[in-house]
Design an enzyme around this catalytic site. Sequence first.
Site, PDB file in Angstrom:
ATOM      1  N   GLY A   9       0.820  -1.201   0.000  1.00  0.00           N
ATOM      2  CA  GLY A   9       0.000   0.000   0.000  1.00  0.00           C
ATOM      3  C   GLY A   9       0.854   1.250   0.000  1.00  0.00           C
ATOM      4  O   GLY A   9       1.985   1.255  -0.486  1.00  0.00           O
ATOM      5  N   MET A  11       2.511   2.824   2.314  1.00  0.00           N
ATOM      6  CA  MET A  11       3.800   2.665   2.986  1.00  0.00           C
ATOM      7  C   MET A  11       4.616   1.566   2.324  1.00  0.00           C
ATOM      8  O   MET A  11       5.771   1.770   1.927  1.00  0.00           O
ATOM      9  CB  MET A  11       3.588   2.350   4.473  1.00  0.00           C
ATOM     10  CG  MET A  11       3.128   3.508   5.308  1.00  0.00           C
ATOM     11  SD  MET A  11       4.472   4.614   5.801  1.00  0.00           S
ATOM     12  CE  MET A  11       5.201   3.672   7.139  1.00  0.00           C
ATOM     13  N   SER A 112       8.124   4.905  11.047  1.00  0.00           N
ATOM     14  CA  SER A 112       7.530   6.231  10.963  1.00  0.00           C
ATOM     15  C   SER A 112       8.110   6.955   9.759  1.00  0.00           C
ATOM     16  O   SER A 112       9.289   6.835   9.462  1.00  0.00           O
ATOM     17  CB  SER A 112       7.821   7.035  12.239  1.00  0.00           C
ATOM     18  OG  SER A 112       7.224   8.322  12.176  1.00  0.00           O
ATOM     19  N   LYS A 164       7.456   2.692  19.116  1.00  0.00           N
ATOM     20  CA  LYS A 164       6.639   3.372  18.112  1.00  0.00           C
ATOM     21  C   LYS A 164       5.295   3.790  18.701  1.00  0.00           C
ATOM     22  O   LYS A 164       4.756   4.855  18.377  1.00  0.00           O
ATOM     23  CB  LYS A 164       6.413   2.449  16.912  1.00  0.00           C
ATOM     24  CG  LYS A 164       5.503   3.001  15.808  1.00  0.00           C
ATOM     25  CD  LYS A 164       6.014   4.306  15.236  1.00  0.00           C
ATOM     26  CE  LYS A 164       5.383   4.682  13.911  1.00  0.00           C
ATOM     27  NZ  LYS A 164       3.947   4.547  13.780  1.00  0.00           N
ATOM     28  N   GLU A 171       3.058  12.152  19.456  1.00  0.00           N
ATOM     29  CA  GLU A 171       2.546  12.815  18.248  1.00  0.00           C
ATOM     30  C   GLU A 171       1.113  13.296  18.458  1.00  0.00           C
ATOM     31  O   GLU A 171       0.750  14.409  18.051  1.00  0.00           O
ATOM     32  CB  GLU A 171       2.615  11.825  17.087  1.00  0.00           C
ATOM     33  CG  GLU A 171       2.096  12.308  15.757  1.00  0.00           C
ATOM     34  CD  GLU A 171       2.102  11.180  14.755  1.00  0.00           C
ATOM     35  OE1 GLU A 171       1.003  10.696  14.389  1.00  0.00           O
ATOM     36  OE2 GLU A 171       3.189  10.754  14.340  1.00  0.00           O
TER      37      GLU A 171
END
Length: 300
Positions: A9, A11, A112, A164, A171
Amino acid sequence: MQLGLIGLGKMGGNMRERIRRAGHTVVGYDRNADLADVHSLKELVEALEAPRVVWVMVPAGDATHETITALGELLSPGDIVVDGGNSRWTDDELHAAQLAERGIGFVDCGVSGGVWGLENGYALMYGGDPEHVERVQPIFDALRPVGDFGSVHAGKVGAGHFAKMVHNGIEYAMMQAFAEGWELLEAADPVTDVREVFRAWQEGTVIRSWLLDLAVRALDDDEHLTGLRGYAADSGEGRWTVEAAIDHAVPLPAITASLFARFSSRQVDSPQMKMIAALRNQFGGHAVEATDGKAGPIEK
């Protein structure tokens, strides 16, 4: 080296390209035949020379579990599976044990970088036994940004996805702070050019960051964000961060509040605010708005 990559996809497709640019061979599989190099997991495994490394880049949860279970049936002792999706770190421990029964290694990797990773590189946080990580290291080196930073062997199995998860929790809070500051600036009469205020912050301030740069890009596209609905989903990692904080008795007030703010965004007519409005009317006689849009006190 050779790599099998499952999930091509936004990523995964860009990761395949970046790895190939570094000179490695990537055999990719995706359910979308137009994206795939091979058309089944069996074909993917057969296309790789042993000992194999297969990177799984599919949605967390059932899709990842089913893929890893299927690979366990197809791979051989000495092969390694890397889970590069956004899996929960507790799932990593289960998958590592599941594959170890067949002599297959496991590495978890938090990734990321989003759609910018192809050109900028991906920040990588990985966990696993040192000998397994060493086998995958050429791929990590191909994916990471140029320079001294951008990747870390965070610890044992689960450490990559745990790191992560915390990254994404931070974030959440950073995005919420920018969003709240933007809304306040928009609401204040003295400030007539909010977009340029944000742009001015990009240099020389302690809050300059890539997120701030992206906020300016968004405001350049739509200065007052009038084309967007105030709705924000969550991928699950914010929730897991808060749950881990509870388990470890670590206070995370900013991250927790930012997660709850996302929940609030999904309520067009907040039930909580109905109760608050009713209580304010009861104790202070404050006006309330009825569902027909009219304002006034509640009838006693």
